[in-house]
Enzyme design. Structure first.
Site, PDB file in Angstrom:
ATOM      1  N   LYS A  17      -6.022 -10.874  -5.526  1.00 46.90           N
ATOM      2  CA  LYS A  17      -7.209 -11.005  -4.676  1.00 46.90           C
ATOM      3  C   LYS A  17      -8.246  -9.926  -5.022  1.00 46.90           C
ATOM      4  O   LYS A  17      -7.884  -8.821  -5.428  1.00 46.90           O
ATOM      5  CB  LYS A  17      -6.836 -10.948  -3.186  1.00 46.90           C
ATOM      6  N   LYS A  65     -11.192  -4.132  -2.298  1.00 45.74           N
ATOM      7  CA  LYS A  65     -11.903  -2.865  -2.382  1.00 45.74           C
ATOM      8  C   LYS A  65     -11.070  -1.800  -3.067  1.00 45.74           C
ATOM      9  O   LYS A  65     -11.558  -1.044  -3.887  1.00 45.74           O
ATOM     10  CB  LYS A  65     -12.206  -2.353  -0.966  1.00 45.74           C
ATOM     11  N   LYS A  79       0.822  -1.218   0.000  1.00 48.34           N
ATOM     12  CA  LYS A  79       0.000   0.000   0.000  1.00 48.34           C
ATOM     13  C   LYS A  79       0.855   1.267   0.000  1.00 48.34           C
ATOM     14  O   LYS A  79       0.518   2.248  -0.654  1.00 48.34           O
ATOM     15  CB  LYS A  79      -0.969  -0.004   1.187  1.00 48.34           C
TER      16      LYS A  79
HETATM   17  N1  AQP Z   1     -10.431 -11.446  -1.832  1.00 49.57           N
HETATM   18  C1  AQP Z   1     -10.633 -11.886  -0.603  1.00 49.57           C
HETATM   19  N2  AQP Z   1     -10.810 -13.208  -0.362  1.00 49.57           N
HETATM   20  C2  AQP Z   1     -11.028 -13.671   0.895  1.00 49.57           C
HETATM   21  N3  AQP Z   1     -11.083 -12.853   1.990  1.00 49.57           N
HETATM   22  C3  AQP Z   1     -10.905 -11.532   1.797  1.00 49.57           C
HETATM   23  N4  AQP Z   1     -10.911 -10.469   2.646  1.00 49.57           N
HETATM   24  C4  AQP Z   1     -10.697  -9.341   1.931  1.00 49.57           C
HETATM   25  N5  AQP Z   1     -10.540  -9.627   0.639  1.00 49.57           N
HETATM   26  C5  AQP Z   1     -10.678 -10.980   0.508  1.00 49.57           C
HETATM   27  C6  AQP Z   1     -11.145 -10.558   4.084  1.00 49.57           C
HETATM   28  O1  AQP Z   1     -12.210  -9.694   4.424  1.00 49.57           O
HETATM   29  C7  AQP Z   1     -12.034  -9.256   5.765  1.00 49.57           C
HETATM   30  C8  AQP Z   1     -12.306  -7.803   5.899  1.00 49.57           C
HETATM   31  O2  AQP Z   1     -11.439  -7.089   5.066  1.00 49.57           O
HETATM   32  P1  AQP Z   1     -11.013  -5.615   5.451  1.00 49.57           P
HETATM   33  O3  AQP Z   1     -12.047  -4.674   5.077  1.00 49.57           O
HETATM   34  O4  AQP Z   1     -10.559  -5.540   6.823  1.00 49.57           O
HETATM   35  O5  AQP Z   1      -9.741  -5.479   4.709  1.00 49.57           O
HETATM   36  P2  AQP Z   1      -9.051  -5.632   3.461  1.00 49.57           P
HETATM   37  O6  AQP Z   1      -8.205  -6.842   3.498  1.00 49.57           O
HETATM   38  O7  AQP Z   1      -8.385  -4.339   3.454  1.00 49.57           O
HETATM   39  O8  AQP Z   1     -10.162  -5.779   2.307  1.00 49.57           O
HETATM   40  P3  AQP Z   1      -9.836  -5.389   0.883  1.00 49.57           P
HETATM   41  O9  AQP Z   1     -11.029  -5.487   0.058  1.00 49.57           O
HETATM   42  O10 AQP Z   1      -8.694  -6.167   0.400  1.00 49.57           O
HETATM   43  O11 AQP Z   1      -9.473  -3.882   1.038  1.00 49.57           O
HETATM   44  P4  AQP Z   1      -8.147  -3.168   0.666  1.00 49.57           P
HETATM   45  O12 AQP Z   1      -8.225  -3.044  -0.805  1.00 49.57           O
HETATM   46  O13 AQP Z   1      -8.247  -1.865   1.382  1.00 49.57           O
HETATM   47  O14 AQP Z   1      -7.000  -4.019   1.106  1.00 49.57           O
HETATM   48  C9  AQP Z   1     -10.621  -9.667   6.176  1.00 49.57           C
HETATM   49  O15 AQP Z   1     -10.693 -10.780   7.035  1.00 49.57           O
HETATM   50  C10 AQP Z   1      -9.967 -10.054   4.877  1.00 49.57           C
HETATM   51  O16 AQP Z   1      -9.017 -11.085   5.062  1.00 49.57           O
END
Ligand code: AQP
Length: 332
Positions: A195, A198, A112
């Protein structure tokens, strides 16, 4: 009963299918067997820039989605992280026993911050995994249901718990990651080796729980598939089709083998058409219930305030013990 804790960031207008299958759906299942604490982690959501009005709305939308998916505030403690001041208080203490090098090795920070530029990335983003450790350790959680991307942060949490316990006396339970292998990494529909995310996925690579069913069907129809025409499960050579099969299997409970057999001789188009129907059927009631919870924000806020109070009963006891162990003077 064993304790479970997990959180989700209010950083988007909707959860996506990766959040749902990788994490939140398992939260619901664990309510039966565990003493569950689930939070919307808004403190984490300000580490990479945000708009106050949007954050407030996304926090409510996140809580409404959790309720809509099946988190039951009677059985679980559902709360917003910033309403429980012990989280940043414990995070500070843990910051002071975390090595700079150790934190620098966190791959999520590296990815990031590389995207934002090293000068622009915040110190909050750097210390994000330490706050996450505080979230978990405050509740003496035994299990933490997350996706695969969180494994390294969980390892750090365990290292910090161990270090604190060894240095200052046994204070924290040792949390275990609870990662369901089959759905631990749902991938991007347009880039099936990455993966679903968001912040990183293009809109067409992401299926949001709250988006228009017609749009969802279109995205699934235009998902990147692999060379060849056969529907087989092989994440190495056929990541696109394998991801679609994973989602299909997770949402219907049918095994991958069963699906592969059922689609023998059929094409990618058939699979995508059916999968779109499956997805829409699962998320339609979630959408309806989310809307219902959002109709009365005052009621939603009240419910979250009750959750925060329940959370504080546990978190304040842990923090008191921590402060005592490290030698802070108790208020007279
Ligand atoms: N692609 C994925 N497959 C399985 N699990 C996932 N998680 C996220 N993406 C996947 C799980 O969702 C939970 C909550 O996520 P979060 O909002 O805390 O964080 P994140 O990992 O930041 O989600 P994103 O979509 O990947 O956001 P960004 O882009 O900001 O990094 C967690 O348990 C995560 O493992």
């Amino acid at each position: 009963r064993p304790r479970v804790l997990s959180g989700i960031q209010p950083t988007a207008d909707s959860f996506h299918l990766g959040n749902y299958l990788g994490a939140v759906r398992n939260w619901v299942a664990l309510q039966d067997s565990h003493d569950a604490f689930y939070c919307v982690v808004d403190l984490h959501a300000i580490t990479a820039g945000h708009e106050p009005k949007v954050l407030r709305q996304r926090t409510r939308v996140s809580a409404a989605q959790l309720l809509a998916i099946g988190i039951d505030p009677e059985r679980s403690t559902l709360f917003v992280q910033s309403q429980v001041p012990e989280h940043p208080q414990l995070a500070w203490v843990l910051n002071c026993i975390t090595g700079f090098g150790e934190a620098s090795r966190m791959t999520q920070f590296k990815d990031k911050s590389a995207k934002q530029g090293a000068e622009r990335a915040s110190v909050g983003l750097f210390t994000y995994p330490v706050l996450q450790a505080a979230d978990i350790l405050l509740y003496q959680a035994d299990a933490v249901p997350v996706g695969e991307d969180q494994r390294q942060h969980l390892e750090l949490t365990r290292d910090l718990a161990q270090r604190f316990n060894t240095t200052f006396g046994k204070t924290f339970a040792m949390p275990e990651p609870y990662i369901i292998k089959d759905t631990a990494k749902i991938t991007d529909l347009q880039d099936p080796t990455a993966k679903m995310s968001k912040s990183a996925s293009s809109p067409n690579g992401l299926i949001e729980l709250l988006e228009e069913p017609a749009r969802i069907a279109k995205k699934i129809r235009s998902a990147v598939t692999d060379t060849g025409r056969e529907i087989v499960y092989d994440p190495e050579t056929k990541p696109g089709v394998s991801n679609l099969l994973t989602i299909y299997s997770a949402l219907t409970g049918r095994s991958i083998d069963d699906l592969v057999l059922a689609y023998a001789g059929k094409g990618y188009g058939d699979l995508k058409k059916d999968l779109a129907e499956v997805v829409v059927e699962v998320i339609r009631p979630i959408q309806e219930r989310t809307r219902m919870y959002l109709e009365d924000p005052a009621q939603l806020d009240k419910l979250l305030a009750i959750g925060a109070e329940k959370a504080r009963a546990v978190s304040s006891a842990t923090l008191r013990r921590v402060y005592d162990r490290i030698g802070f003077l108790a208020p007279a």
